[in-house]
Design an enzyme around this catalytic site. Sequence first.
Site, PDB file in Angstrom:
ATOM      1  N   SER A  64      -1.370  -1.133  28.816  1.00 59.75           N
ATOM      2  CA  SER A  64      -1.780  -3.414  27.615  1.00 59.75           C
ATOM      3  C   SER A  64       0.019  -3.457  27.712  1.00 59.75           C
ATOM      4  O   SER A  64       0.790  -2.151  27.646  1.00 59.75           O
ATOM      5  CB  SER A  64      -2.402  -2.765  26.304  1.00 59.75           C
ATOM      6  OG  SER A  64      -1.280  -1.960  25.519  1.00 59.75           O
ATOM      7  N   THR A  84       2.380  -7.312  18.991  1.00 61.26           N
ATOM      8  CA  THR A  84       2.497  -6.791  18.059  1.00 61.26           C
ATOM      9  C   THR A  84       4.384  -6.126  18.163  1.00 61.26           C
ATOM     10  O   THR A  84       4.999  -6.552  17.762  1.00 61.26           O
ATOM     11  CB  THR A  84       2.532  -6.350  17.049  1.00 61.26           C
ATOM     12  OG1 THR A  84       1.647  -5.591  16.580  1.00 61.26           O
ATOM     13  CG2 THR A  84       0.728  -7.160  16.411  1.00 61.26           C
ATOM     14  N   THR A 106       3.877  -1.062  27.252  1.00 56.94           N
ATOM     15  CA  THR A 106       3.479   0.130  28.675  1.00 56.94           C
ATOM     16  C   THR A 106       3.841  -1.349  30.296  1.00 56.94           C
ATOM     17  O   THR A 106       4.547  -0.575  31.129  1.00 56.94           O
ATOM     18  CB  THR A 106       3.108   1.319  28.948  1.00 56.94           C
ATOM     19  OG1 THR A 106       3.226   2.428  27.617  1.00 56.94           O
ATOM     20  CG2 THR A 106       3.192   2.034  30.751  1.00 56.94           C
ATOM     21  N   ASP A 146      -7.507  -3.112  12.439  1.00 52.45           N
ATOM     22  CA  ASP A 146      -7.615  -1.866  13.500  1.00 52.45           C
ATOM     23  C   ASP A 146      -8.855  -0.693  13.244  1.00 52.45           C
ATOM     24  O   ASP A 146      -8.393  -0.152  12.381  1.00 52.45           O
ATOM     25  CB  ASP A 146      -6.111  -1.505  14.008  1.00 52.45           C
ATOM     26  CG  ASP A 146      -6.334  -0.422  14.791  1.00 52.45           C
ATOM     27  OD1 ASP A 146      -7.229  -1.159  16.285  1.00 52.45           O
ATOM     28  OD2 ASP A 146      -5.566  -0.425  15.770  1.00 52.45           O
ATOM     29  N   LYS A 164       0.919   3.741  12.596  1.00 51.42           N
ATOM     30  CA  LYS A 164      -0.414   3.166  12.773  1.00 51.42           C
ATOM     31  C   LYS A 164      -0.913   4.366  11.430  1.00 51.42           C
ATOM     32  O   LYS A 164      -1.341   4.069  10.569  1.00 51.42           O
ATOM     33  CB  LYS A 164      -1.153   2.958  12.932  1.00 51.42           C
ATOM     34  CG  LYS A 164      -1.000   1.342  14.482  1.00 51.42           C
ATOM     35  CD  LYS A 164      -1.948   1.870  15.094  1.00 51.42           C
ATOM     36  CE  LYS A 164      -1.347   0.081  15.951  1.00 51.42           C
ATOM     37  NZ  LYS A 164      -2.290   0.426  17.354  1.00 51.42           N
TER      38      LYS A 164
END
Length: 505
Positions: free
Chosen positions: A195, A199, A204, A257, A289
């Site tokens: 992706s 944010t 990558t 998320d 996260k």
Amino acid sequence: MKVRAAVLPINAGKFAVALNQDDAAEIGVSEGDRIRVIKSGKSVSAIVQIAFGLISRGKIGVYEEIAAELNLKDGDEVDIYPVSRPSSVEFIRKKLSGKKYSREELYSIISDVVDGNLAEVELTAFVLGSYLVGMDFDEIEWMTRAMIDTGEAIEFEKGVVVDKHSIGGVPGNKVSLLIVPIIAASGLLIPKTASRAITSASGTADTMEVLADVSMSVEEIKEITLKTGGVIAWGGATNIAPADDKIIRVEYPLSIDPRPQLLASVMAKKGAVGARHVAIDIPAGNGTKISTVEEGRKLAGEFVELGRRLGLNVSCAITNGSQPVGRTVGPALEAWEALKTLEERKGSSSLIEKSLGIAGLLFEISGFAQDGYDRAKMIFESGKAHQKLLEIIQAQGSKGILKSDDVPIGEEKYVIESKFEGAVVDILNQRVVRLARLAGAPKDKGAGVYIHRKRGEVVKRGDPLITIYAETAWKLEKAIEYAMENPPIVVSGMILEKYPSFKVV
């Protein structure tokens, strides 16, 4: 009702039209309702937007998606009439009332997400339902399968296919640029889709794009993987699990998320690329996260269970996410560090150890090696991984960068020095990311930060802590201003605040 098309040069991401308020009132539709647009026997259902004063009576503003679908040009006459909302809207409302989706209902919702049949508020309601009410494992499995089935998939007729994924949250995580060539050099296949940053300071795909093209079709991904053993491609350029990108666009402004979407997103992409053995990187620590190892274990168990239901062999690595991986954050800087590490077979211990650990995990779960770490280390130290990455870069369309010294870094720079003598006791991930983004990353590939000292390392007064790189002077100034007010690195002995403040009278 007959109207004439006014083609709007805008990609709306869904089938949508703009109507004059009087025309909308005449056919009885409001903002968010649907109409059927027909030309020469071909039709689409579109979401209505009311354009006050922008579209004259007797015209309909059509976005690029509908113009392409119906082959519309300015001035073409079309028929329009109102239609009911898709049934998936009722299914979303059902979840908000606390009920369980059926397999068919979830497939209907995901199909409408992919086809652009849901208005923004309806898609937001779907995401909030997952976040507030949740889903059980049946629902998560059904949603994952629907995400796979509504997109393209890759099937490999030969070879052992593996893949890895990080749930994100830790800056500088450029490990795929080491893991993919290590795996590919072993003879296993690793079609890695990645992706872009949302944010973070670099995804990558953003990092790999410094070295090679990353936008490619499913056919190209398969072809390059079979040729070289691996690929690092941008998933957004494909039609692999296309519902995911549309859902993420809603999650981002809400800063949520939902766990069902996280699980389905990762596993749908892994299943769609033909992987049978999957390693999941779960960074845990402050500013990530997943704040604790215990929470990481729970998420790992959920990934393993979902993998079992989908026929995928999944293993998770709970990794240290309390500070950046390696010493660089930002697309070009991360590409430079990854390439230099492979060239010299040495570098930041966090980057090397994490890369070898996850590559080794893939070797073990695929049955390639009993001691996967040692096998990964041997391939890394032999130089085979370096040569393999260069081979993959050439196959993907090299940008002409053959060694790390060729990577273009932002010419504007500023060094933040330590005002104290002591040791680094903390690196604040979120501030590091904010600093790199203010400098211009990820849009400006050469922008980012280099971290000279990490946790536990001794510093003297005047030693460099961070170098900020930028491509433009004004962005560098903004980054410096932020860093002065919000130090990203904490050195022992630093006084963060004095209260109350005293003045000598």
